[in-house]
Design a protein around this motif. Structure first.
Motif, PDB file in Angstrom:
ATOM      1  N   TYR A 146      -0.477   3.474 -10.719  1.00 27.75           N
ATOM      2  CA  TYR A 146       0.964   2.874 -10.467  1.00 27.75           C
ATOM      3  C   TYR A 146       1.537   2.592 -11.674  1.00 27.75           C
ATOM      4  N   THR A 158      -3.967  -4.332  -3.950  1.00 34.25           N
ATOM      5  CA  THR A 158      -3.176  -3.904  -2.644  1.00 34.25           C
ATOM      6  C   THR A 158      -4.021  -4.115  -1.413  1.00 34.25           C
ATOM      7  N   LEU A 168       1.486   3.055  -3.350  1.00 31.00           N
ATOM      8  CA  LEU A 168       0.345   4.081  -3.903  1.00 31.00           C
ATOM      9  C   LEU A 168       0.139   5.154  -3.308  1.00 31.00           C
ATOM     10  N   SER A 188       0.837  -1.376  -0.084  1.00 32.03           N
ATOM     11  CA  SER A 188      -0.087  -0.102  -0.117  1.00 32.03           C
ATOM     12  C   SER A 188       0.947   1.511   0.149  1.00 32.03           C
ATOM     13  N   ASP A 189       1.903   1.207   0.453  1.00 27.52           N
ATOM     14  CA  ASP A 189       2.785   2.261   0.466  1.00 27.52           C
ATOM     15  C   ASP A 189       3.362   2.622  -0.864  1.00 27.52           C
ATOM     16  N   ARG A 234      -8.852  -4.958   0.679  1.00 26.57           N
ATOM     17  CA  ARG A 234      -8.193  -5.249  -0.477  1.00 26.57           C
ATOM     18  C   ARG A 234      -8.869  -4.489  -1.614  1.00 26.57           C
ATOM     19  N   MET A 276      -4.781  -2.566   1.755  1.00 33.14           N
ATOM     20  CA  MET A 276      -4.923  -0.849   2.262  1.00 33.14           C
ATOM     21  C   MET A 276      -5.276  -0.907   3.827  1.00 33.14           C
ATOM     22  N   THR A 293     -13.325  -3.366  -4.222  1.00 32.31           N
ATOM     23  CA  THR A 293     -12.926  -3.497  -2.687  1.00 32.31           C
ATOM     24  C   THR A 293     -13.482  -4.643  -1.989  1.00 32.31           C
TER      25      THR A 293
END
Length: 142
Positions: free
Chosen positions: A111, A122, A45, A42-43, A72, A124, A84
Motif C-alpha cells: 500500500y 484492514t 489492497l 480492504s478494497d 483483521r 478483510m 491476523t
C-alpha cells in the motif's frame, strides 16, 4: 461505605480490563506487536498472488462450510501479512481457521501513500460458498 466498595470494584475491573487489553503498558510489549495506525478499506489492497484456502474434511459426506469471516490484517510495507485476528466469525471454526491460515501466508501489493509504502491495518471479509467442485477428501482446496 457501600459507595466506596462499588467505586473500588469498578476501579479494579477497569484496571483488569486495561491490563488484559494491553493498554496498561507492559514491559514485554513492543512496537512490533502493535497494529499499524493507518487503517484502509480492504478494497484498497490487491493480492500480489492468488489466495488458496484449504479446508479439511473427514469425508466427502461432511458438508462444506459456508459463510463470511472477517479478518483483521496487519500488512507491512513489503505487502507481507504480519498478523491476523478474527474480527467476525462465520459461525464455522473450520472456515474461520482456514481463512486465517490462508491470509497468514498471503502477499499483497504494498500500500502506498505519496509514493511511499506504508504498513496498514484492514478488515478483510472472506466469503465462502460451497460449490460442486468442492467435493472429495481432505485436504480440500476450493
Amino acid at each position: 461505605m457501600h459507595q466506596n466498595r462499588i467505586s473500588r470494584t469498578a476501579s479494579s475491573l477497569l484496571l483488569a480490563a486495561a491490563i488484559l487489553s494491553g493498554t496498561a503498558g507492559c514491559a514485554t510489549h513492543s512496537d512490533a506487536d502493535a497494529w499499524p495506525a493507518k487503517v484502509v478499506p480492504s478494497d484498497q489492497l490487491r493480492l500480489a498472488e492468488p489466495l488458496r484456502m484449504k479446508m479439511p474434511r473427514r469425508s466427502s459426506n461432511d458438508p462444506m462450510p459456508n459463510g463470511t469471516t472477517v479478518l483483521r490484517l496487519h500488512v507491512d510495507e513489503q505487502g507481507t501479512v504480519r498478523k491476523t485476528s478474527l474480527a467476525t466469525s462465520s459461525g464455522s471454526a473450520i472456515l474461520d481457521s482456514a481463512a486465517a491460515q490462508a491470509f497468514n501466508s498471503a502477499r499483497f501489493v504494498p500500500y502506498r501513500e505519496a509514493g511511499t509504502a506504508v504498513a496498514v491495518t484492514t478488515l478483510m471479509p472472506v466469503n465462502v460458498k460451497a460449490s460442486s467442485q468442492c467435493r472429495g477428501f481432505s485436504p480440500l482446496d476450493c
